[in-house]
Scaffold this active site. Structure first.
Site, PDB file in Angstrom:
ATOM      1  N   GLU A  22       0.766  -1.288  -0.045  1.00  0.00           N
ATOM      2  CA  GLU A  22       0.003  -0.094   0.051  1.00  0.00           C
ATOM      3  C   GLU A  22       1.062   1.114   0.129  1.00  0.00           C
ATOM      4  OE1 GLU A  22      -1.178   1.679   3.563  1.00  0.00           O
ATOM      5  OE2 GLU A  22      -1.008  -0.029   4.719  1.00  0.00           O
ATOM      6  N   LYS A  83      -5.341  10.573   1.507  1.00  0.00           N
ATOM      7  CA  LYS A  83      -5.660   9.205   2.180  1.00  0.00           C
ATOM      8  C   LYS A  83      -6.863   8.696   1.534  1.00  0.00           C
ATOM      9  CE  LYS A  83      -6.405   7.026   6.598  1.00  0.00           C
ATOM     10  NZ  LYS A  83      -6.330   7.177   7.960  1.00  0.00           N
ATOM     11  N   VAL A 103      -5.313   0.107   3.375  1.00  0.00           N
ATOM     12  CA  VAL A 103      -5.492  -1.149   3.097  1.00  0.00           C
ATOM     13  C   VAL A 103      -6.797  -1.529   2.319  1.00  0.00           C
ATOM     14  CG1 VAL A 103      -6.412  -3.447   4.568  1.00  0.00           C
ATOM     15  CG2 VAL A 103      -4.284  -1.751   5.099  1.00  0.00           C
ATOM     16  N   ASP A 135     -16.176   4.861  15.151  1.00  0.00           N
ATOM     17  CA  ASP A 135     -15.102   4.973  14.261  1.00  0.00           C
ATOM     18  C   ASP A 135     -14.392   3.392  14.154  1.00  0.00           C
ATOM     19  OD1 ASP A 135     -12.683   5.449  12.778  1.00  0.00           O
ATOM     20  OD2 ASP A 135     -11.949   6.687  14.285  1.00  0.00           O
ATOM     21  N   SER A 137     -12.562   1.179  10.901  1.00  0.00           N
ATOM     22  CA  SER A 137     -11.742   1.520   9.789  1.00  0.00           C
ATOM     23  C   SER A 137     -12.779   0.815   8.565  1.00  0.00           C
ATOM     24  CB  SER A 137     -10.550   0.958  10.030  1.00  0.00           C
ATOM     25  OG  SER A 137      -9.741   0.977   8.541  1.00  0.00           O
ATOM     26  N   ALA A 138     -12.720   1.374   7.466  1.00  0.00           N
ATOM     27  CA  ALA A 138     -13.356   0.752   6.302  1.00  0.00           C
ATOM     28  C   ALA A 138     -12.397  -0.609   6.021  1.00  0.00           C
ATOM     29  CB  ALA A 138     -13.251   1.725   5.142  1.00  0.00           C
ATOM     30  N   ASP A 139     -11.108  -0.924   6.455  1.00  0.00           N
ATOM     31  CA  ASP A 139     -10.506  -1.897   6.260  1.00  0.00           C
ATOM     32  C   ASP A 139     -11.058  -3.203   6.707  1.00  0.00           C
ATOM     33  OD1 ASP A 139      -8.223  -0.075   5.646  1.00  0.00           O
ATOM     34  OD2 ASP A 139      -7.140  -0.704   7.304  1.00  0.00           O
ATOM     35  N   LYS A 156      -3.452  -2.273  14.345  1.00  0.00           N
ATOM     36  CA  LYS A 156      -2.509  -1.527  14.792  1.00  0.00           C
ATOM     37  C   LYS A 156      -2.931  -1.398  16.300  1.00  0.00           C
ATOM     38  CE  LYS A 156      -3.519   0.961  11.709  1.00  0.00           C
ATOM     39  NZ  LYS A 156      -4.009   2.184  10.570  1.00  0.00           N
TER      40      LYS A 156
END
Ligand code: PSU
Ligand code: MN
Length: 307
Positions: A22, A83, A103, A135, A137-139, A156
């Site tokens: 990425e 981003k 990602v 919140d 992540s779209a990951d 993370k």
């Protein structure tokens, strides 16, 4: 709109092993020049294993799969790179902007062109306080949409890992723990969270990916590869740092997609660069495993063709 490097084009045609990388780590995850040095080093690591590297980024609206050394260098210095996660992809392409793929966006692009193995540091996940902020992540959702295997040191450590694993379970995402019983903890090797799908050899991972595809199960797989012990930051030390960074994030009212880059930068400051070193080492370690998996997958495909 998608520009493949000659090497990647050939590799896809000949079913040679490829590993994607990425570009958000380059633009938002690490400072210059460490970002460029790391990106180039990762490419060298997989190339040494006989695997074709494909760093993915958006340059003037073109989705580049297999950025050149010059493009990576320029990308690492460029200011105002957006981003890009799933929701931003068409906007950035249509507006001919520069975009760093997270990602989620990198998985989408891998899926579009047919790259199965993608190496990153740690994926995004469920943030602390997500019950109020939403919140997440779209990951995570991307694993239900793209047939790509992501090699990571877990999610993370700034995240609520327990809830991240619950989310992945609900969505039916296979999480394979490499040579460990626990989910990896990014800067440290173990989160203490036990999982059930342990693998000890890259070939096993390639077989599981192949089985998932043969059974027509849509979606990605997550490989959790712990940071080597020699490079880990002990949990009690890094947890205190993360707490301070999270506190600062709240105080400064950082929101949305700025949260992750903000926290990573603060942690680098608070650890006096130690976290950056650990981050580099864990990605290098992931690149080695990614290359081995890509080779095993390519062998399985070739053997199938012979039969
Ligand atoms: N892992 C790192 N550094 C990073 C990221 C991951 O070691 O910068 C990036 C990835 O691109 C990941 C993104 O997809 O952070 C997640 O951002 P968010 O939490 O806003 O979804
Ligand atoms: Mn977010």
């Amino acid at each position: 709109m998608i520009v493949l490097s000659d090497q990647v084009k050939l590799a896809l045609k000949e079913k040679l092993p490829i590993v994607a990388f990425e570009s958000t780590i380059i633009s938002h995850g690490m400072p210059y020049p460490e970002n460029v040095q790391t990106a180039l080093l990762l490419e060298e690591i997989v190339a040494k294993e006989g695997v074709i590297p494909a760093t993915i980024g958006i340059i003037g609206g073109n989705i580049v799969v297999g950025m050149s050394k010059e493009q990576i260098e320029k990308f690492g210095k460029q200011e105002n790179v957006t981003k890009v996660s799933r929701r931003d992809l068409s906007y950035v392409v249509a507006q001919k902007k520069w975009g760093a793929t997270t990602v989620s966006a990198t998985m989408m692009i891998c899926h579009m062109v047919g790259i199965e193995v993608f190496v990153t540091g740690g994926i995004g996940g469920v943030h602390f306080g997500a019950e109020n902020t939403f919140d997440i992540s779209a990951d995570l959702e991307e694993f239900t949409l793209s047939n790509v295997t992501v090699i990571s040191a877990g999610a993370k450590a700034i995240l609520n890992l327990e809830l991240t694993l619950e989310y992945l379970e609900t969505k039916g995402v296979p999480v394979l723990t490499y040579q460990s019983d626990d989910f990896a903890n990014f800067y440290s090797s173990s989160s203490g969270l036990k999982l059930n799908n342990r693998v000890n050899h890259p070939k096993e991972i390639a077989e599981i990916i192949t089985t998932q595809r043969n059974l027509n199960i849509n979606g990605g797989l997550l490989v959790s590869n712990p940071i080597p012990k020699a490079h880990e930051i002990p949990v009690d030390i890094i947890d205190k740092v993360i707490q301070r960074a999270l506190h600062l994030c709240e105080k400064e009212k950082i929101k949305g997609k700025d949260v992750t880059p903000f926290l990573l930068k603060e942690i680098v400051k608070l650890t006096k660069g130690k976290s950056l070193l650990a981050n580099k080492e864990l990605i290098k370690n992931n690149a080695v495993l990614g290359a081995q998996i890509a080779k095993e997958l390519s062998n399985l495909q070739k053997n199938k063709e012979k039969i």
